[in-house]
Scaffold this active site. Structure first.
Site: not given
Length: 473
Positions: A24, A34, A42, A44, A81, A327, A449
């Site tokens: 960007r 990769e 994700a 998680c 790699v 991230n 509150y």
């Protein structure tokens, strides 16, 4: 003359955040290697896929290869790699049985971490770690009757078909042992219970969720027991027994028959391919980095689960592998390499976890011994307060543990547990730590509150009020 590309090793949270931000900000080439086929997913969410709350495996993807290509990123999956030459500024890549060297102008190591397996035989059928989409898919297939697995659950991602076929052909389990009472262990206890299994959770220390402190651990253990999870604390598992398929777990001279085991004893940074480069290491062998993600090697950065970061309380390097850390650091490094120096930010170990309908959060130092070892004089208080005004329906008892330094009054950490929006309250304590607030300053925060949301004195403020009194003693 054109500069060599920005090379990124790892196509998940830190790696693709860095590559995306870099593209960007500049027209320079960025290449992402990769070693697997899955990208930008994700971790998680994997227990919730197994549980059935997430409908398809591919719902856990953030970016597809096509999305990455649209950003102008040269993504090469199936490329591992295997070595780095800092002197030549090249990486050695293995793909399709071949090897080649790729020059780089700057390099980001974002190789993440792998599930630790300890002494356990993970080659036995029925033994799993929950780290990666293929492992979650394999568990899901294993839980189905032979010949009845719904492959629509997988979506259209690059699943390991042979692994799915193998596990889908096995008889499904009836009793599971979960080895490790951390995040994965607690989440998988819920997931497997939802799938109808008899679940036994083993934790080697005295409490599950050890980093959350004793008060949270005790409450979670009680809640798990109420949901028919057998919790075995202070019971380290020594061995998984079985010939081809797991048949039992051995612990403390006892033997519990099981036909499934999940290993959730932590993760280890994927940094072995840097052996011999002289890169400085930090805790657990993670790559040591500075405030901008730079390593000790020239033009080499590291981020995510493979890298250290500065602790917000101590100022020292620490290794806390969590999603936001990866991230955030990746994005910052992408900006830095593009010409806008951006700090990766401190970490405080802020984390949340759900055990059925009980929410838990933690940040900073909860263990007083660890705080003492870090040079503080800690004091703590644990309180229980309502999550809403007592007359308004839907409230629940919220437990808060707060830790501070006696000498300075500075907030060092805290933990929270409850069933009514308890976990999100940990963000107040995380902000207090990042801002170096004292307990006195925390007690005076103007928190919102209204009866449906909080009592006049939020549980965090109650904890601060009680602890402040102890600091004055």
């Amino acid at each position: 003359m054109a500069r060599d590309p920005f090379v990124v090793i790892g196509g998940d949270a830190a790696g693709l955040s860095a590559a995306s931000k870099f593209r960007r900000e500049t027209d320079r080439e960025v290449v992402v290697f990769e070693r697997g086929q899955w990208i930008s997913y994700a971790h998680c969410g994997e227990p919730y896929f197994v549980e059935g709350s997430v409908e398809r495996l591919t719902d856990l993807l953030s970016l597809s290869p096509a999305d990455v290509a649209e950003r102008g990123i040269d993504l090469r999956r199936g490329h591992e790699v295997v070595a780095v030459s800092p002197e030549d500024r090249t990486v050695t890549v293995r793909a399709d049985g071949n090897r080649f060297d790729q020059p780089y102008g700057e390099l980001l190591v974002a190789t993440g971490a792998s599930a630790a397996t300890g002494p356990f035989d993970t080659t036995l059928d029925g033994v799993f770690t929950i780290h990666g989409l293929d492992s979650a898919a394999a568990v899901d297939a294993f839980l189905s009757l032979p010949g009845e697995y719904d492959r629509g659950r997988l979506g259209d991602g690059p699943v390991d078909e042979a692994r799915i076929d193998h596990n889908a052909a096995l008889d499904p389990p009836e009793r599971a042992a979960i080895v490790g009472g951390g995040y994965v262990g607690v989440e998988m206890a819920e997931a497997l219970t939802a799938r109808g299994l008899d679940v036994h959770l083993f934790q080697r220390t005295d409490h599950v969720l050890d980093p959350f402190g004793a008060a949270v651990g005790e409450r979670v253990e009680s809640h798990l027991a109420d949901r028919d999870v057998a919790v075995h604390t202070g019971r380290p598992v020594g061995e998984l027994l079985g010939d081809d398929r797991v048949e039992a777990v051995a612990y403390d001279g006892e033997r519990l028959p099981v036909d499934m085991a999940v290993i959730g004893i932590g993760v280890e940074p994927n940094a072995g391919f840097l052996d011999g480069t002289g890169v400085e290491r930090g805790p657990k062998g993670a790559i040591r980095t500075d405030d901008y993600g730079r390593t000790s090697l020239p033009a080499v950065y590291a981020a995510g689960d493979v890298a250290t970061a500065r602790h917000a309380v101590t100022g020292e390097q620490t290794w806390i592998p969590l999603g936001l850390t990866a991230n955030r650091a990746g994005r910052a490094i992408g900006a830095t390499v593009a010409g806008d120096p951006t700090p990766v930010g401190d970490v405080a170990g802020t984390a949340v976890v759900k055990a059925f309908d009980l929410e838990c959060g933690r940040v900073g130092f909860i263990d007083e011994t660890a705080a003492e070892d870090a040079g503080f004089d800690p004091a703590s208080a644990t309180i229980t307060a309502g999550s809403r005004s007592g007359y308004y329906p839907g409230g629940d008892e919220t437990s808060v543990t707060l830790v501070a330094d006696r000498t300075t009054g500075r907030v060092l950490g805290g933990a929270i547990a409850g069933r009514d929006r308890a976990a999100i309250r940990i963000d107040t304590l995380a902000t207090a730590i990042e801002s170096d607030l004292t307990v006195d300053e925390l007690e005076r925060l103007d928190l919102a509150y209204a009866p449906p949301f909080s009592p006049v004195w939020d549980p965090v403020l109650v904890a601060a009020k009680v602890l402040n009194g102890r600091l004055d003693d």
